[in-house]
Design a protein around this motif. Structure first.
Motif, PDB file in Angstrom:
ATOM      1  N   MET A 132      57.479  20.244  40.979  1.00 15.83           N
ATOM      2  CA  MET A 132      57.019  19.896  42.038  1.00 15.83           C
ATOM      3  C   MET A 132      56.817  18.433  42.032  1.00 15.83           C
ATOM      4  SD  MET A 132      53.452  21.455  43.877  1.00 15.83           S
ATOM      5  CE  MET A 132      53.205  21.805  45.514  1.00 15.83           C
ATOM      6  N   THR A 140      57.738  24.338  47.506  1.00 13.36           N
ATOM      7  CA  THR A 140      57.205  23.554  48.713  1.00 13.36           C
ATOM      8  C   THR A 140      57.563  24.207  49.963  1.00 13.36           C
ATOM      9  OG1 THR A 140      56.964  21.798  47.539  1.00 13.36           O
ATOM     10  CG2 THR A 140      56.315  21.735  49.559  1.00 13.36           C
ATOM     11  N   LEU A 183      48.862  19.125  36.351  1.00 14.69           N
ATOM     12  CA  LEU A 183      48.925  19.662  37.689  1.00 14.69           C
ATOM     13  C   LEU A 183      50.516  19.588  37.812  1.00 14.69           C
ATOM     14  CD1 LEU A 183      46.119  18.535  39.839  1.00 14.69           C
ATOM     15  CD2 LEU A 183      46.609  20.839  39.167  1.00 14.69           C
ATOM     16  N   ARG A 184      51.137  18.322  37.659  1.00 14.18           N
ATOM     17  CA  ARG A 184      52.701  18.514  37.673  1.00 14.18           C
ATOM     18  C   ARG A 184      53.627  19.569  36.928  1.00 14.18           C
ATOM     19  NH1 ARG A 184      52.339  13.133  36.959  1.00 14.18           N
ATOM     20  NH2 ARG A 184      51.739  11.843  38.688  1.00 14.18           N
ATOM     21  N   LEU A 216      49.658  25.824  50.719  1.00 17.09           N
ATOM     22  CA  LEU A 216      49.598  24.684  49.937  1.00 17.09           C
ATOM     23  C   LEU A 216      48.244  24.517  49.266  1.00 17.09           C
ATOM     24  CD1 LEU A 216      51.636  21.678  51.455  1.00 17.09           C
ATOM     25  CD2 LEU A 216      52.003  22.770  49.191  1.00 17.09           C
ATOM     26  N   ALA A 217      47.178  24.421  49.997  1.00 11.98           N
ATOM     27  CA  ALA A 217      45.938  24.239  49.257  1.00 11.98           C
ATOM     28  C   ALA A 217      45.542  25.435  48.516  1.00 11.98           C
ATOM     29  CB  ALA A 217      44.779  24.346  50.477  1.00 11.98           C
ATOM     30  N   GLU A 218      45.909  26.606  48.664  1.00 13.04           N
ATOM     31  CA  GLU A 218      45.669  27.715  47.689  1.00 13.04           C
ATOM     32  C   GLU A 218      46.428  27.473  46.229  1.00 13.04           C
ATOM     33  OE1 GLU A 218      42.694  29.618  49.049  1.00 13.04           O
ATOM     34  OE2 GLU A 218      43.676  30.517  47.310  1.00 13.04           O
ATOM     35  N   ARG A 246      42.172  21.271  55.016  1.00 13.90           N
ATOM     36  CA  ARG A 246      41.607  22.730  55.070  1.00 13.90           C
ATOM     37  C   ARG A 246      40.133  22.654  55.077  1.00 13.90           C
ATOM     38  NH1 ARG A 246      42.573  27.556  50.868  1.00 13.90           N
ATOM     39  NH2 ARG A 246      41.000  26.464  49.650  1.00 13.90           N
ATOM     40  N   ALA A 280      46.632  18.923  52.268  1.00 15.76           N
ATOM     41  CA  ALA A 280      46.490  20.094  52.656  1.00 15.76           C
ATOM     42  C   ALA A 280      45.203  20.701  52.458  1.00 15.76           C
ATOM     43  CB  ALA A 280      47.508  21.125  52.220  1.00 15.76           C
ATOM     44  N   ALA A 281      44.759  20.331  51.177  1.00 15.27           N
ATOM     45  CA  ALA A 281      43.618  20.706  50.959  1.00 15.27           C
ATOM     46  C   ALA A 281      42.274  19.980  51.467  1.00 15.27           C
ATOM     47  CB  ALA A 281      43.252  20.468  49.230  1.00 15.27           C
ATOM     48  N   LEU A 292      52.717  22.904  38.404  1.00 17.37           N
ATOM     49  CA  LEU A 292      53.318  23.392  39.695  1.00 17.37           C
ATOM     50  C   LEU A 292      54.854  23.058  39.493  1.00 17.37           C
ATOM     51  CD1 LEU A 292      50.486  21.535  41.841  1.00 17.37           C
ATOM     52  CD2 LEU A 292      50.745  24.136  41.409  1.00 17.37           C
ATOM     53  N   GLU A 293      55.340  22.751  38.411  1.00 22.68           N
ATOM     54  CA  GLU A 293      56.785  22.399  38.435  1.00 22.68           C
ATOM     55  C   GLU A 293      57.453  23.599  38.543  1.00 22.68           C
ATOM     56  OE1 GLU A 293      59.963  20.970  34.992  1.00 22.68           O
ATOM     57  OE2 GLU A 293      58.051  20.372  35.002  1.00 22.68           O
ATOM     58  N   GLY A 294      58.320  23.779  39.626  1.00 18.94           N
ATOM     59  CA  GLY A 294      58.925  25.168  39.942  1.00 18.94           C
ATOM     60  C   GLY A 294      58.609  25.754  41.186  1.00 18.94           C
ATOM     61  N   GLU A 295      57.339  25.298  41.608  1.00 20.01           N
ATOM     62  CA  GLU A 295      56.633  26.055  42.563  1.00 20.01           C
ATOM     63  C   GLU A 295      57.619  25.630  43.938  1.00 20.01           C
ATOM     64  OE1 GLU A 295      54.340  28.028  43.354  1.00 20.01           O
ATOM     65  OE2 GLU A 295      53.410  28.221  41.476  1.00 20.01           O
ATOM     66  N   ALA A 343      50.029  18.642  48.998  1.00 24.41           N
ATOM     67  CA  ALA A 343      49.105  19.816  48.759  1.00 24.41           C
ATOM     68  C   ALA A 343      47.612  19.173  48.730  1.00 24.41           C
ATOM     69  CB  ALA A 343      49.405  20.332  47.290  1.00 24.41           C
ATOM     70  N   LEU A 353      47.393  24.648  45.050  1.00 24.38           N
ATOM     71  CA  LEU A 353      46.526  23.610  44.420  1.00 24.38           C
ATOM     72  C   LEU A 353      45.351  23.951  43.805  1.00 24.38           C
ATOM     73  CD1 LEU A 353      46.442  20.511  43.739  1.00 24.38           C
ATOM     74  CD2 LEU A 353      45.440  20.189  45.958  1.00 24.38           C
ATOM     75  N   TYR A 354      44.484  24.850  44.331  1.00 26.12           N
ATOM     76  CA  TYR A 354      43.215  25.097  43.859  1.00 26.12           C
ATOM     77  C   TYR A 354      43.404  26.039  42.748  1.00 26.12           C
ATOM     78  CZ  TYR A 354      40.283  22.450  47.113  1.00 26.12           C
ATOM     79  OH  TYR A 354      39.523  21.704  47.800  1.00 26.12           O
TER      80      TYR A 354
END
Lengths: 196, 279
Positions: free
Chosen positions: B1, A195, A186-187, A132-134, B16, B12-13, A190-193, B9, A136-137
């Motif tokens: 999302m 979870t 961001l939304r 998740l963090a990856e 982490r 989580a960041a 990330l739409e379609g990712e 997310a 997001l970044y």
């Protein structure tokens, strides 16, 4: 600035005096002052750098740069904020060049199969969290610099808009606007990712 | 999302980042090492400024001893052009004096009006067009008197020279430049003394050859030691001697004029010139 610090020390509360004294020592370039500032603030600065960059190696490089530049940066410090806030402000300005290296490392990591897992947590939770963090970044890497900064400071670092504005030197309303646009982008990205 | 997913997310960041364990020792040592390697900024600035100042000082000193001067100082140091008044000539160094008289004579030092015969005297032998009217056409006797009494008439150069030779020349003007082409030989005049004087006068003011002018004046004075224009000829000869830098001869020639009673012919001027001559 030395005059400002002297005046600040003269009128400071007793508990604030140690930090003001540290400011004065840093401004004068005393060798031990940087070491003492590191001892007091390296943990919080490292945490901020990790949250901001999303990469531990880049975060360490950023911490190193901030404390190396601190004696020079003290010349423009006017005693208007705490040393921690001042350090974070330096970190935000210096972070941009480390963003590129962090982004490149993330891109390389994306091609690898394995991801390091902290041994103290459950492997599946840790993996999910890391993924998740990856995600997001990677999305943050595609944001404009100002919007990414506003999102990281306000959302990940949990600063208020006023605090974030003090760090980046922008009005609170500007920070809120940047944050709004960052969340929207961001939304959309990330739409379609999926979870995990 | 969904927003929830974004919030997950973000959490989580955050977690982490908190999972990263690092006591910071390695970074602390890196910082110390970097600060120790970095030279003192003030010392570095001082060294740079010192190097720049040393370069500027060294270049300036080298240029000074090499004789180079900036263009604006060269213009400021340029000497003023030579003046053309007798007083200025007398006040300056003797070396300049000998060049001044030639220049001074025409504009400031009033020369005796050239003695020119009346047109009627000259005209007969000349088939060419008649000469233009002259300003100072006076009888020789009157001219001599004027010469002794320091005439102030504006010099009328013998511009309208002998018509025969001067035919191709443009219309003569009243004021002639100092530097003039070699004068043509004067035609035979009715008065040989006047002709001889004219030759010397032409050589002096239009010949451009001081030695020839001196010879002409000597010839006139030898031929006519008590002539009508002797005084003027002797003074003109003194001026030529100054131009030739024959100081002692010039002084001997000027002394009779300088020591004459005040108000005499060229007395004041001669006195200044005599005082200015190198001894």
């Amino acid at each position: 600035m030395r005059v400002n610090l002297s005046l600040a020390i003269a009128g400071a509360e007793p508990e604030a005096e140690p930090e003001l004294t540290l400011f004065a020592r840093l401004a004068q370039g005393e060798p031990g002052a940087v070491d003492e500032a590191y001892r007091l603030h390296h943990a919080s600065l490292r945490g901020f750098a990790n949250r901001f960059l999303g990469d531990a190696t880049a975060a360490e490089d950023l911490v190193h740069d901030v404390f190396v530049i601190l004696p020079t940066a003290m010349r423009r410090f006017r005693g208007e904020s705490s040393l921690r806030t001042f350090l974070i402000g330096i970190a935000v300005k210096r972070a941009y060049k480390h963003m590129r290296s962090a982004s490149r490392r993330r891109a390389a990591m994306e091609r690898l199969a394995d991801q390091p897992i902290a041994p103290s947590v459950q492997p599946d939770t840790a993996v999910a969290r890391a993924e998740l963090a990856e995600v997001l970044y990677r999305a943050l890497d595609r944001l404009p610099r100002d919007q990414r900064t506003a999102f990281v400071l306000c959302e990940i670092d949990q600063m208020t808009a006023a605090e974030a504005g003090a760090v980046v030197g922008a009005p609170e309303a500007t920070v809120r606007t940047r944050l709004f646009h960052a969340r929207k982008k961001l939304r959309d990205m990330l739409e379609g990712e999926v979870t995990p | 999302m969904s927003d929830f997913d974004l919030d997950a997310a973000v959490a989580a960041a955050r977690l982490r980042a908190a999972d990263v364990t690092n006591d910071g020792t390695a970074t602390r040592l890196r910082i110390r090492e970097t600060l120790a390697r970095r030279p003192n900024a003030r010392a570095r600035r001082t060294a740079i400024v010192t190097a720049i100042l040393a370069t500027i000082f060294g270049s300036t000193a080298f240029a000074y001893y090499a004789g180079w001067r900036p263009p604006w100082t060269q213009h400021a140091e340029a000497p003023a052009p030579a003046v053309s008044s007798s007083e200025q000539v007398a006040s300056k160094k003797p070396r300049r004096a000998h060049t001044e008289p030639a220049r001074v004579e025409a504009p400031a030092i009033v020369e005796a009006a050239p003695v020119e015969p009346a047109p009627a005297e000259v005209a007969p032998p000349t088939p060419a067009p008649p000469p233009p009217p002259r300003v100072a056409t006076v009888a020789p006797a009157r001219t001599v008197e004027r010469a002794h009494h320091e005439p102030r008439a504006v010099e009328v150069a013998p511009v309208a020279a002998e018509p025969r030779e001067m035919a191709p020349l443009p219309a003569p003007s009243r004021v002639e430049p100092l530097v003039a082409p070699p004068p043509p030989p004067p035609p035979p005049a009715a008065d040989p003394e006047l002709a001889a004087y004219r030759v010397a006068h032409e050589a002096h003011f239009r010949g451009g050859n001081p030695a020839a002018a001196l010879a002409a004046w000597d010839a006139y004075l030898a031929a006519y030691p008590g002539g009508k224009l002797t005084v003027d000829a002797r003074y003109s000869r003194a001026l030529i001697l100054i131009k030739l830098e024959r100081w002692s001869d010039a002084a001997n020639a000027l002394r009779p004029f300088a020591t004459a009673p005040a108000g005499s012919y060229r007395q004041a001027e001669a006195a200044k010139l005599l005082a200015a001559l190198p001894h």
